[in-house]
Design a protein around this motif. Structure first.
Motif, short mmCIF file in Angstrom:
data_model
loop_
_atom_site.label_atom_id
_atom_site.label_comp_id
_atom_site.label_asym_id
_atom_site.label_seq_id
_atom_site.Cartn_x
_atom_site.Cartn_y
_atom_site.Cartn_z
N LEU A 1 -7.13 5.56 -4.76
CA LEU A 1 -5.71 5.61 -5.13
C LEU A 1 -4.96 4.40 -4.58
CD1 LEU A 1 -3.37 7.43 -6.37
CD2 LEU A 1 -2.84 7.93 -4.00
N GLY B 1 -3.58 2.68 -7.51
CA GLY B 1 -2.20 3.16 -7.68
C GLY B 1 -1.16 2.34 -6.94
N LEU B 2 -1.57 1.72 -5.83
CA LEU B 2 -0.58 0.99 -5.04
C LEU B 2 -0.72 -0.51 -5.15
CD1 LEU B 2 0.23 3.66 -3.40
CD2 LEU B 2 0.46 2.10 -1.49
N TYR B 3 -1.95 -0.99 -5.14
CA TYR B 3 -2.13 -2.45 -5.06
C TYR B 3 -2.57 -3.06 -6.38
CZ TYR B 3 -0.97 -2.12 -0.20
OH TYR B 3 -0.27 -1.92 0.97
N ASP C 1 4.31 8.61 -9.83
CA ASP C 1 4.26 7.18 -10.15
C ASP C 1 5.48 6.46 -9.59
OD1 ASP C 1 1.87 7.30 -11.44
OD2 ASP C 1 2.73 7.63 -13.43
N LEU D 1 5.09 6.14 -5.86
CA LEU D 1 4.12 5.10 -5.50
C LEU D 1 4.72 3.71 -5.71
CD1 LEU D 1 0.81 6.62 -6.99
CD2 LEU D 1 1.36 6.33 -4.57
N ASP D 2 5.46 3.56 -6.82
CA ASP D 2 6.09 2.27 -7.09
C ASP D 2 7.10 1.91 -6.01
OD1 ASP D 2 4.67 1.78 -9.36
OD2 ASP D 2 6.21 2.48 -10.76
N LEU E 1 7.02 2.66 -2.87
CA LEU E 1 6.48 2.37 -1.53
C LEU E 1 6.39 0.87 -1.31
CD1 LEU E 1 3.50 4.90 -1.19
CD2 LEU E 1 5.71 4.99 -0.04
N ARG F 1 4.79 -2.51 -0.36
CA ARG F 1 3.37 -2.91 -0.26
C ARG F 1 3.03 -3.43 1.14
NH1 ARG F 1 4.21 0.17 -4.21
NH2 ARG F 1 2.90 -0.11 -6.04
#
Lengths: 194, 197
Positions: A148, A152-154, B16, B19-20, B22, B24
């Motif tokens: 994930l 999903g994040l990177y 979604d 998550l967007d 958050l 990086r």
């Protein structure tokens, strides 16, 4: 093109040129240039390591390993990809290598340990719903969490993530699906109990 | 759309969006640079990758093994001592693995020593064994070139490093076995008993 857009484009180009210069200097042995690259990238590298490992001390170790490995491998870096992309790949490998060493040392599958570590480590401070989501990611089983985080994040594709994790593309997709399902359930449950 | 799928879709959208949102990047709580800097070798004085030290130790272990013997020397091959090959000497330089700067000096020295000894003894192998040796080295050379190319794109990849380490070990096992099989000191005849292992 608007003035603002042109300005950001100019800014991006300037940053890219600056990074290329830093990479070239670091390739020739400049630790000062490498330190500048470290400061530019440590946040994302550490964020990736922290979310993949769900453990602060391990994430710090992996971040250090990633930069040391990057320094060693820099002479062979040919700028076919962005330095950041290349560095992230090294960081993912550092996390996976750390996990493998831990499993070998403990002679276990690691997931139970990961889970225990995740539950015991209340770090990754943020606020509001982000805390819930970060905590939810941290508590996912290792395989689902890593898939994930990458996809999903990177922004890795399933193919890239599967290649990095050494699993089949179908397995990667099912791990991401499982992670999303578990996260959804846990976030729902936390809303109910709050 | 069913009643069940409606909330699920909303949930997925919410996830979604979460998550967007958050960030990086997360800054570590302590400065990691001093520890990193302390471990950066100066360019040009690199001592070699850590994982080549165990490689050298492993080679010492496999040097005595007869495993590669079975590959190199088939039981049915005629034993021809001191037969000069019409193809000239085997090229050891071409069998070098990976960029030279990544080799541990101890490992590199051990490999060079084996290659030197092998050079003096290769003509004492039966033609079939020599052919197999050349094939083995060529195959190992091809494999190592591919692995090194992949490692340049993905430095630190544990699987690739393991494969490269294994290839190095195989090469030295081949060289060590030839040395062992052809008498050890280069002066005596081929040890037929050991060759038929």
């Amino acid at each position: 093109m608007t003035e603002h857009g042109g300005g950001s484009e100019f800014e991006r180009a300037r940053r890219a040129a600056e990074e290329r210069a830093l990479v070239d200097s670091a390739k020739r042995g400049s630790k000062a240039a490498f330190e500048a690259l470290y400061h530019n990238h440590v946040g994302k590298v550490y964020g990736l390591c922290l979310r993949m490992t769900a453990h602060r001390a391990t994430a710090e170790d992996c971040t250090q390993e990633a930069f040391i490995q990057a320094w060693r491998s820099l002479p062979s870096f040919e700028s076919r990809s962005a330095f950041g992309t290349w560095l992230h790949r090294i960081a993912v490998n550092a996390v996976l290598a750390h996990g493998r060493r831990t499993r070998e040392r403990l002679g276990s599958e690691g997931s139970a340990e990961d889970e225990a570590v995740a539950l015991a480590d209340p770090t990754v401070a943020d606020d509001g719903t982000i805390v819930d989501l970060e905590a939810g990611i941290r508590r996912l089983p290792a395989g689902a969490r890593q898939a994930l985080v990458l996809v999903g994040l990177y922004g890795y594709s399933h193919e890239e993530a599967a290649g990095l994790l050494g699993i089949a593309v179908g397995t990667c997709k099912s791990q991401v699906h499982r992670a999303r399902q578990l996260l959804g359930e846990r976030l729902d449950a936390s809303e109910v109990t709050q | 759309m069913t009643a069940d799928s409606k909330p699920r879709t909303a949930q997925a959208r919410g996830l979604d969006a979460g998550l967007d949102a958050l960030p990086r990047g997360i800054e570590p709580e302590r400065d990691l640079w001093p520890s990193i800097e302390a471990r950066l070798e100066p360019r040009g004085e690199r001592a070699g990758r850590r994982w080549f030290w165990p490689a050298a130790a492993a080679v010492l272990l496999v040097a005595g093994s007869s495993l590669v013997t079975a590959v190199l020397l088939h039981r049915d091959e005629p034993l021809v001592a001191r037969q000069q090959s019409a193809n000239g000497p085997v090229s050891y330089a071409a069998a070098a693995f990976g960029p030279g700067q990544t080799l541990d000096p101890t490992y590199a020295a051990a490999r060079e020593e084996l290659a030197r000894t092998l050079s003096a003894r290769i003509d004492r192998l039966p033609p079939g064994a020599r052919r197999k040796l050349e094939q083995n080295l060529a195959e190992l050379r091809r494999a190592s070139a591919e692995i090194n190319a992949a490692l340049e794109l993905s430095p630190g990849d544990p699987l690739l490093e393991e494969l490269l380490l294994s290839t190095y070990q195989e090469e030295l096992a081949v060289l060590a076995s030839v040395n062992q099989l052809t008498g050890g000191n280069g002066a005596g005849p081929i040890d037929a008993t050991r060759m038929q292992l």
